[in-house]
Design a protein around this motif. Structure first.
Motif, PDB file in Angstrom:
ATOM      1  N   ALA A 424       0.830  -1.206   0.000  1.00  0.00           N
ATOM      2  CA  ALA A 424       0.000   0.000   0.000  1.00  0.00           C
ATOM      3  C   ALA A 424       0.865   1.256   0.000  1.00  0.00           C
ATOM      4  N   ALA A 425       1.931   1.247   0.807  1.00  0.00           N
ATOM      5  CA  ALA A 425       2.841   2.394   0.841  1.00  0.00           C
ATOM      6  C   ALA A 425       3.498   2.603  -0.512  1.00  0.00           C
ATOM      7  N   ALA A 426       3.931   1.517  -1.139  1.00  0.00           N
ATOM      8  CA  ALA A 426       4.597   1.624  -2.435  1.00  0.00           C
ATOM      9  C   ALA A 426       3.638   2.091  -3.523  1.00  0.00           C
ATOM     10  N   ALA A 438       7.525  -1.474  -7.963  1.00  0.00           N
ATOM     11  CA  ALA A 438       8.771  -2.199  -7.713  1.00  0.00           C
ATOM     12  C   ALA A 438       9.858  -1.254  -7.199  1.00  0.00           C
ATOM     13  N   THR A 439       9.975  -0.075  -7.812  1.00  0.00           N
ATOM     14  CA  THR A 439      10.982   0.901  -7.388  1.00  0.00           C
ATOM     15  C   THR A 439      10.743   1.342  -5.960  1.00  0.00           C
ATOM     16  N   ARG A 443      12.938   0.920  -2.440  1.00  0.00           N
ATOM     17  CA  ARG A 443      13.321   2.031  -1.568  1.00  0.00           C
ATOM     18  C   ARG A 443      12.867   1.791  -0.137  1.00  0.00           C
ATOM     19  N   LEU A 444      11.659   1.279   0.002  1.00  0.00           N
ATOM     20  CA  LEU A 444      11.132   1.011   1.332  1.00  0.00           C
ATOM     21  C   LEU A 444      11.971  -0.048   2.037  1.00  0.00           C
ATOM     22  N   ASN A 445      12.339  -1.104   1.312  1.00  0.00           N
ATOM     23  CA  ASN A 445      13.152  -2.164   1.901  1.00  0.00           C
ATOM     24  C   ASN A 445      14.533  -1.643   2.300  1.00  0.00           C
ATOM     25  N   GLU A 446      15.097  -0.766   1.485  1.00  0.00           N
ATOM     26  CA  GLU A 446      16.394  -0.171   1.813  1.00  0.00           C
ATOM     27  C   GLU A 446      16.286   0.680   3.084  1.00  0.00           C
ATOM     28  N   ALA A 447      15.195   1.431   3.187  1.00  0.00           N
ATOM     29  CA  ALA A 447      15.003   2.266   4.376  1.00  0.00           C
ATOM     30  C   ALA A 447      14.855   1.414   5.625  1.00  0.00           C
ATOM     31  N   GLU A 448      14.099   0.301   5.510  1.00  0.00           N
ATOM     32  CA  GLU A 448      13.919  -0.574   6.656  1.00  0.00           C
ATOM     33  C   GLU A 448      15.239  -1.210   7.062  1.00  0.00           C
ATOM     34  N   ALA A 449      16.051  -1.599   6.043  1.00  0.00           N
ATOM     35  CA  ALA A 449      17.349  -2.201   6.349  1.00  0.00           C
ATOM     36  C   ALA A 449      18.247  -1.185   7.055  1.00  0.00           C
TER      37      ALA A 449
END
Length: 452
Positions: A424-426, A438-439, A443-449
């Motif tokens: 939903a955020a993406a 997908a992009t 970005r969200l996964n990178e921020a969480e990491a």
């Protein structure tokens, strides 16, 4: 509690003793809560060798595990993993033994358990596939709902490029209630159980005191509530867990996660999992019988925290709240007893009315951010969603929705909730920034990491 025995070398040279000992030591640390399953699911142990987990028994540790038995007259596989690990599985089995694979038993028809038969089918002679008869109907349903399943699994696992298969390896032998499959010096006792699926088989090998529960035990809260998938059967599932706990198994090899060895540990794991499902069933039924709405039932069921602290019952995939919803659907249908939702207006129309009453969609969005800052994430999601539905072209509101759901995703423990909120955020971020899902997921996964 006695420690389980060390690994037994596999006949045929599959799996070194050192590698097997290392993996089983890891599994022991997972049991004690000293290490998570991350290394298992990362594929660190998915090598060209099987792990020796007991007499005549090899284990292929992957996202979806496979068990290989040397019967003395060919091999029997319990499950076959997914298509992505089919080649690695074949190599590991062939490093173990050149004997023909006589049978592949599907514990159920989920795609991550039935996709690895192909390389063995290309051998001569190929195996016969054995499954409970409802697996055939599942495959038919999967073909008819391929589009839905593709979208649902993309959201659930955060994989925008995922494609849903439409061709399946159908069983050669089916059974209805119970079936004994003899092969060589072993017998495979198959029993139909309705639990996560309506086509589930638990496999018991009495000569080896070895239990293969499939997905009836997954090292997490049971997948009994999945909000995007077909009906689950928690009460029958709990009864099956109690029954499995009475078998006297010394080795349990689940469809997901690491082996459990030792009769005491196995009884404890199965009993605790049954107890969790039983209390959810009992509380939900009691509240339904008192005439409460679904909304009230969801927030009144009390989950035993002590059980959720077990290393094998963490809410890392499914959640107890989702199980309660599934029980309501099973016993009471889809009507949640809120009359406004029996024949509702379109969500967007309702949102537009709320926005008008509040003084504009931007007012709802600002209030959503205020709730977010106050830690009221559930309420913030309601208002952000209403604002976005009322003003679907407003990029600033899309950014608010993206921010709210990204924060919500970051607070969740289960794959299912985290996947839906992240998607939903993406969606909103891609609409606001002119990119794609997908992009924005990346970005969200990178921020969480980075936060982790």
């Amino acid at each position: 509690m006695a420690r389980p025995p060390g690994p037994t070398p596999l006949p045929g040279g599959g799996g070194s003793a050192d590698a097997s000992a290392e993996y089983l030591a890891f599994a022991d640390r997972v049991w004690r809560g000293e290490e998570s399953l991350r290394r298992h699911y990362a594929g660190e142990f998915t090598t060209g060798r099987l792990v020796a987990v007991g007499e005549r028994t090899g284990f292929f540790p992957a996202f979806s595990n496979v068990v290989v038995f040397d019967t003395g007259d060919g091999l029997v596989l319990v499950d076959s993993g997914g298509a992505a690990t089919a080649g690695a599985l074949h190599s590991a089995v062939r490093a173990f033994s050149g004997a023909p694979v006589r049978y592949v038993v599907f514990t159920h028809g989920h795609t991550d358990h039935v996709g690895g038969v192909g390389p063995f089918d290309r051998e001569a002679p190929g195996p016969e596939v054995v499954a409970q008869e409802a697996v055939v109907a599942r495959f038919d349903r999967y073909r008819l709902t391929a589009g839905y399943n593709e979208h649902a699994n993309r959201r659930q696992f955060g994989l925008p490029a995922l494609t849903w298969p439409e061709e399946y390896r159908r069983p050669d032998i089916t059974y209805r209630d119970a079936f004994t499959l003899p092969c060589g010096e072993l017998n495979f006792d198959l029993l139909h159980v309705r639990g996560e699926t309506d086509d589930h088989t638990r496999v018991w090998v009495p000569e080896l005191l070895t239990l293969c529960p499939g997905d009836l035990f997954i090292w997490a809260v049971p997948n009994a509530g999945n909000p995007q998938k077909a009906q689950r059967h928690p009460e029958e599932w709990a009864a099956a867990l109690r029954d499995m706990g009475s078998l006297g198994a010394e080795v349990m090899l689940p469809g997901h996660g690491v082996p459990v060895r030792g009769a005491g540990r196995i009884r404890q794991a199965l009993g605790d999992t049954a107890g969790l499902l039983e209390t959810l069933c009992e509380q939900t039924r009691d509240l339904m019988n008192r005439g409460l709405r679904l909304d009230e039932v969801l927030h009144r069921v009390e989950v035993p925290r002590a059980l959720l602290e077990r290393p094998y019952l963490r809410p890392t995939y499914d959640e107890c709240e989702f199980v309660v919803r599934n029980l309501w659907r099973l016993w009471g249908g889809w009507y949640d007893q809120n009359p406004a939702r029996l024949k509702p207006a379109p969500d967007a129309a309702v949102a537009a009315e709320f926005a008008a009453a509040a003084g504009g969609a931007d007012v709802l969005a600002r209030r959503a951010l205020g709730l977010l800052d106050a830690g009221e994430l559930r309420l913030a999601c309601h208002l952000a969603e209403a604002a976005a539905l009322a003003a679907p072209e407003d990029r600033d509101i899309a950014r608010v929705r993206a921010r709210v759901y990204a924060r919500r995703a970051g607070r969740e423990t289960s794959t299912m909730a985290r996947g839906i909120f992240s998607w939903a955020a993406a969606e909103s971020a891609s609409a606001a920034e002119g990119t794609d899902v997908a992009t924005e997921l990346a970005r969200l996964n990178e921020a969480e990491a980075g936060d982790g």
